[in-house]
Design a protein around this motif. Sequence first.
Motif, PDB file in Angstrom:
ATOM      1  N   UNK A  24      18.537  13.835  34.703  1.00  0.00           N
ATOM      2  CA  UNK A  24      18.799  12.411  34.455  1.00  0.00           C
ATOM      3  C   UNK A  24      18.031  11.525  35.431  1.00  0.00           C
ATOM      4  N   UNK A  25      17.930  11.928  36.682  1.00  0.00           N
ATOM      5  CA  UNK A  25      17.154  11.164  37.669  1.00  0.00           C
ATOM      6  C   UNK A  25      15.677  11.132  37.303  1.00  0.00           C
ATOM      7  N   UNK A  26      15.149  12.261  36.842  1.00  0.00           N
ATOM      8  CA  UNK A  26      13.741  12.328  36.437  1.00  0.00           C
ATOM      9  C   UNK A  26      13.504  11.446  35.218  1.00  0.00           C
ATOM     10  N   UNK A  27      14.445  11.447  34.261  1.00  0.00           N
ATOM     11  CA  UNK A  27      14.322  10.585  33.079  1.00  0.00           C
ATOM     12  C   UNK A  27      14.309   9.109  33.491  1.00  0.00           C
ATOM     13  N   UNK A  28      15.231   8.748  34.382  1.00  0.00           N
ATOM     14  CA  UNK A  28      15.302   7.360  34.843  1.00  0.00           C
ATOM     15  C   UNK A  28      14.013   6.955  35.559  1.00  0.00           C
ATOM     16  N   UNK A  29      13.506   7.823  36.415  1.00  0.00           N
ATOM     17  CA  UNK A  29      12.266   7.534  37.132  1.00  0.00           C
ATOM     18  C   UNK A  29      11.090   7.411  36.165  1.00  0.00           C
ATOM     19  N   UNK A  30      11.006   8.312  35.193  1.00  0.00           N
ATOM     20  CA  UNK A  30       9.913   8.262  34.211  1.00  0.00           C
ATOM     21  C   UNK A  30       9.958   6.992  33.378  1.00  0.00           C
ATOM     22  N   UNK A  31      11.137   6.621  32.902  1.00  0.00           N
ATOM     23  CA  UNK A  31      11.271   5.400  32.103  1.00  0.00           C
ATOM     24  C   UNK A  31      10.971   4.162  32.938  1.00  0.00           C
ATOM     25  N   UNK A  32      11.366   4.161  34.200  1.00  0.00           N
ATOM     26  CA  UNK A  32      11.067   3.034  35.089  1.00  0.00           C
ATOM     27  C   UNK A  32       9.567   2.877  35.276  1.00  0.00           C
ATOM     28  N   UNK A  33       8.867   3.985  35.449  1.00  0.00           N
ATOM     29  CA  UNK A  33       7.408   3.923  35.628  1.00  0.00           C
ATOM     30  C   UNK A  33       6.742   3.403  34.359  1.00  0.00           C
ATOM     31  N   UNK A  34       7.171   3.893  33.205  1.00  0.00           N
ATOM     32  CA  UNK A  34       6.597   3.424  31.929  1.00  0.00           C
ATOM     33  C   UNK A  34       6.868   1.935  31.746  1.00  0.00           C
ATOM     34  N   UNK A  35       8.072   1.483  32.027  1.00  0.00           N
ATOM     35  CA  UNK A  35       8.416   0.071  31.910  1.00  0.00           C
ATOM     36  C   UNK A  35       7.575  -0.773  32.859  1.00  0.00           C
TER      37      UNK A  35
END
Length: 137
Positions: A24-35
Motif C-alpha cells: 500500500x505504501x508503494x502504491x501511494x508513493x507511485x500514484x503520488x509521483x504520477x500525479x
Amino acid sequence: MTIWSAGYKVRSITPLEPEKALTKGADLLGESIVFLISGVTVVYEYNRSKEKEKAKEAQKLKEIEDESDRLQGKLNALDARIHALEKVVKSNSLSLLRFGEKYVEPEVNVVIDDRQERRRLTASSGDEAAGLQTKNE
C-alpha cells in the motif's frame, strides 16, 4: 476516555501485515509521483502556450508598427509633393494675377506626423503621474 463517556464503542484496529503495508505504501508513493509529474507537465504546457501567444502578439505588433511607418513615409512623401505643387502654383500666380485671380495660402497647418507628439505627451503624463504618486506618499 472521552470516547467511552460519549457512548461510543472502541474497537481495536488490527495491525496490517508488513507485506500489505509495504504494498500500500508503494502504491501511494507511485500514484503520488504520477500525479506530481502530470501536474508539472500541465503547468509547463500552459506556460509554453502563453509564451507562444506572447510571441505572436509581439510579432503582430511589430508588423503593425512597420506598416504604420511605411504609411507614414508615404504620407510624408505626398506632403512634400503637395508643398512642391504649392510652390509651383505660387510661382505661377504672377501670371494668374494678370487675369484677376490670385493664389490663396492655406490657413490651416496640418500636422502630418503626430506620433512624436503623442509619445512626448504620453511620457510627460507618465512623469506627472509619478510626481503625483511621490507627493501623495
